[in-house]
Design a protein around this motif. Sequence first.
Motif, PDB file in Angstrom:
ATOM      1  N   ILE A  45       0.836  -1.197   0.000  1.00  0.00           N
ATOM      2  CA  ILE A  45       0.000   0.000   0.000  1.00  0.00           C
ATOM      3  C   ILE A  45       0.873   1.251   0.000  1.00  0.00           C
ATOM      4  O   ILE A  45       1.835   1.366   0.772  1.00  0.00           O
ATOM      5  N   LEU A  46       0.533   2.205  -0.884  1.00  0.00           N
ATOM      6  CA  LEU A  46       1.225   3.480  -0.955  1.00  0.00           C
ATOM      7  C   LEU A  46       0.286   4.602  -0.502  1.00  0.00           C
ATOM      8  O   LEU A  46      -0.926   4.415  -0.418  1.00  0.00           O
ATOM      9  N   VAL A  47       0.865   5.770  -0.242  1.00  0.00           N
ATOM     10  CA  VAL A  47       0.082   6.947   0.132  1.00  0.00           C
ATOM     11  C   VAL A  47       0.438   8.073  -0.831  1.00  0.00           C
ATOM     12  O   VAL A  47       1.616   8.364  -1.049  1.00  0.00           O
ATOM     13  N   GLY A  48      -0.573   8.686  -1.448  1.00  0.00           N
ATOM     14  CA  GLY A  48      -0.304   9.752  -2.408  1.00  0.00           C
ATOM     15  C   GLY A  48      -1.569  10.494  -2.782  1.00  0.00           C
ATOM     16  O   GLY A  48      -2.342  10.902  -1.911  1.00  0.00           O
ATOM     17  N   GLU A  49      -1.813  10.638  -4.076  1.00  0.00           N
ATOM     18  CA  GLU A  49      -2.976  11.364  -4.590  1.00  0.00           C
ATOM     19  C   GLU A  49      -3.894  10.405  -5.339  1.00  0.00           C
ATOM     20  O   GLU A  49      -3.444   9.632  -6.186  1.00  0.00           O
ATOM     21  N   ASN A  71       6.057   2.296 -14.349  1.00  0.00           N
ATOM     22  CA  ASN A  71       6.072   3.041 -13.096  1.00  0.00           C
ATOM     23  C   ASN A  71       5.150   2.364 -12.084  1.00  0.00           C
ATOM     24  O   ASN A  71       3.931   2.469 -12.163  1.00  0.00           O
ATOM     25  N   THR A  72       5.735   1.694 -11.110  1.00  0.00           N
ATOM     26  CA  THR A  72       4.946   0.978 -10.100  1.00  0.00           C
ATOM     27  C   THR A  72       4.329   1.908  -9.070  1.00  0.00           C
ATOM     28  O   THR A  72       3.602   1.457  -8.182  1.00  0.00           O
ATOM     29  N   ASN A  73       4.616   3.197  -9.171  1.00  0.00           N
ATOM     30  CA  ASN A  73       4.043   4.166  -8.236  1.00  0.00           C
ATOM     31  C   ASN A  73       2.750   4.784  -8.763  1.00  0.00           C
ATOM     32  O   ASN A  73       2.150   5.624  -8.104  1.00  0.00           O
ATOM     33  N   ILE A  74       2.336   4.368  -9.968  1.00  0.00           N
ATOM     34  CA  ILE A  74       1.014   4.721 -10.477  1.00  0.00           C
ATOM     35  C   ILE A  74       0.160   3.471 -10.402  1.00  0.00           C
ATOM     36  O   ILE A  74       0.496   2.441 -10.998  1.00  0.00           O
ATOM     37  N   ARG A  75      -0.925   3.528  -9.660  1.00  0.00           N
ATOM     38  CA  ARG A  75      -1.789   2.374  -9.451  1.00  0.00           C
ATOM     39  C   ARG A  75      -3.174   2.657 -10.032  1.00  0.00           C
ATOM     40  O   ARG A  75      -3.645   3.805 -10.023  1.00  0.00           O
ATOM     41  N   GLY A 103      -7.995  -5.951  -7.156  1.00  0.00           N
ATOM     42  CA  GLY A 103      -8.715  -4.873  -7.829  1.00  0.00           C
ATOM     43  C   GLY A 103      -7.765  -3.770  -8.249  1.00  0.00           C
ATOM     44  O   GLY A 103      -7.825  -3.260  -9.365  1.00  0.00           O
ATOM     45  N   TRP A 104      -6.860  -3.395  -7.342  1.00  0.00           N
ATOM     46  CA  TRP A 104      -5.828  -2.408  -7.668  1.00  0.00           C
ATOM     47  C   TRP A 104      -4.649  -3.095  -8.356  1.00  0.00           C
ATOM     48  O   TRP A 104      -4.255  -4.204  -7.993  1.00  0.00           O
ATOM     49  N   ASP A 105      -4.079  -2.423  -9.361  1.00  0.00           N
ATOM     50  CA  ASP A 105      -2.930  -2.964 -10.091  1.00  0.00           C
ATOM     51  C   ASP A 105      -1.923  -1.848 -10.369  1.00  0.00           C
ATOM     52  O   ASP A 105      -2.261  -0.657 -10.339  1.00  0.00           O
ATOM     53  N   ASN A 106      -0.702  -2.250 -10.660  1.00  0.00           N
ATOM     54  CA  ASN A 106       0.259  -1.299 -11.200  1.00  0.00           C
ATOM     55  C   ASN A 106      -0.180  -0.919 -12.611  1.00  0.00           C
ATOM     56  O   ASN A 106      -0.721  -1.744 -13.355  1.00  0.00           O
ATOM     57  N   ALA A 107       0.043   0.330 -12.984  1.00  0.00           N
ATOM     58  CA  ALA A 107      -0.392   0.818 -14.304  1.00  0.00           C
ATOM     59  C   ALA A 107       0.583   0.364 -15.381  1.00  0.00           C
ATOM     60  O   ALA A 107       1.377   1.140 -15.925  1.00  0.00           O
TER      61      ALA A 107
END
Length: 485
Positions: free
Chosen positions: A103-107, A146-150, A167-171
């Motif tokens: 899990i990441l934290v961002g926008e 970019n693994t920081n875009i989900r 449900g969530w994936d790397n873009a």
Amino acid sequence: MYLKKHILLSLTLLLLCISNISGQITLPKILGHNMVLQQQKKIPVWGTAAAGEKITVTFAGQRKNTVADQSGNWMIKLNPLKASFQAREMSIQGTNTIVLKNILVGEVWLCSGQSNMEYAMRKYSDYQTKTKGYHPPEDDLNNADNTNIRIFLDRRKYMDPSPEHLGWDNAMGKALVDFSAVGYYFAKDLYAKLHVPIGMISAAVPGSRIEPWIQASKMEIEPKLKNGQILGKLSNDGGDAGKFYDTMIEPLLPYSIKGILWYQGESNCFLGENIRYAYKLKTLIQSWRNDWKDKQLPFYFVQIAPYNYSASKDRPLTVKSLPEFWEAQALNLKLKNTELVTITDLTDTITELHPGYKWEVGRRLSLTATNKTYGMQNVVYSGPRFQKMKLENNSIEISFTHTGSGIASRDEKPLTGFTIAGADKKFVAAKAIQQGDKVMVSAPGVPHPYYVRFNWNEAAQSNFINKEGLPAVPFRTDNPWEKLF
């Protein structure tokens, strides 16, 4: 078919009841591995369990408890967090324990609408042949890493709680193939500017009108114009009010997000709507903000592209029907924290309802968010917009906002797309002369001009831009709704 659906629904409810009786925690589909949590806002974590069951949520040094209510519902709100690239785990513990990973934290942004928002990345096999606007330097569909875009693709038939918590994936790769191109390119451009993790939720349905995206009860209103005129109940227009709200938006609530991107309108434009659509969009914006308990939630929408709506055999539309729809969309700029993106220049033919250049649509939405949401005021996000007019002998002087580094002509030829009329409203093609950041408009046959229109035709693709390359926004100085909305 009905019996089959009824049996499946009954089995689903039975399984949920059994899980609650046995104390099994369940989570909504939006809460899962690889998700991005919104920074600097309280973070809701919620689900179901047995009535009275004690639930503990642990994440990023926080540990919070609650008890499921008599219906088995529970919610915990984590304290706001700073953006973080650290892949962390969240533990939700009751009778059973669920651990969500990476899990990441961002926008986090929600993008919604109809087919032009749903338009998937897999449709870009010919992107190299496109010539307008900014062009991607590489084939993102095959090279994105970019693994920081989900990304989370909201599929209306697959939003029930899932024990796999996927449900969530790397873009990238297979996950990116079916994801919104506008949403992805918005995220890519925003990431380059903010350098924080970006999470995108796509909830869009091809061909959908606006009504299914609004909770049915919210449609039971009779908009009142400022002159006292009543439009009549919005729900009278049909359109399956609430159909997609119930299955695609409500299951997301109250997942914390930064803002909303909206690209929809073609289906309503085909119905010849104008001021009624303006009120429907206003209703959607205000009701979704209420749902997320944030009256200032940013809401940025795309003005639909040029198209030959007048060729429709189902409705008596004219070449002015689309400009009137653009006008209706733009009326919602009266609401706080709303903005529009104009794309009159981003189509190769007006016979294509789904023009390419979705990367440029995403980029322009990102420019808007960068300036309006994230405060980078040096970023120009819009082309020239009508501000005011002034009569000057046999000409009309037009002033604009959003001129950026200055107004310009895309092909360095005289500005096109202007028409002018006297008090009789008989519009003719006009000569437009740039004078600094103003435009002088006139026509030999109109000695006493009174009105000006710009790009007031479904096929109009003017060369009028600012020096940042963003197209001027269509307008008419005789807007009948401006003082009534």
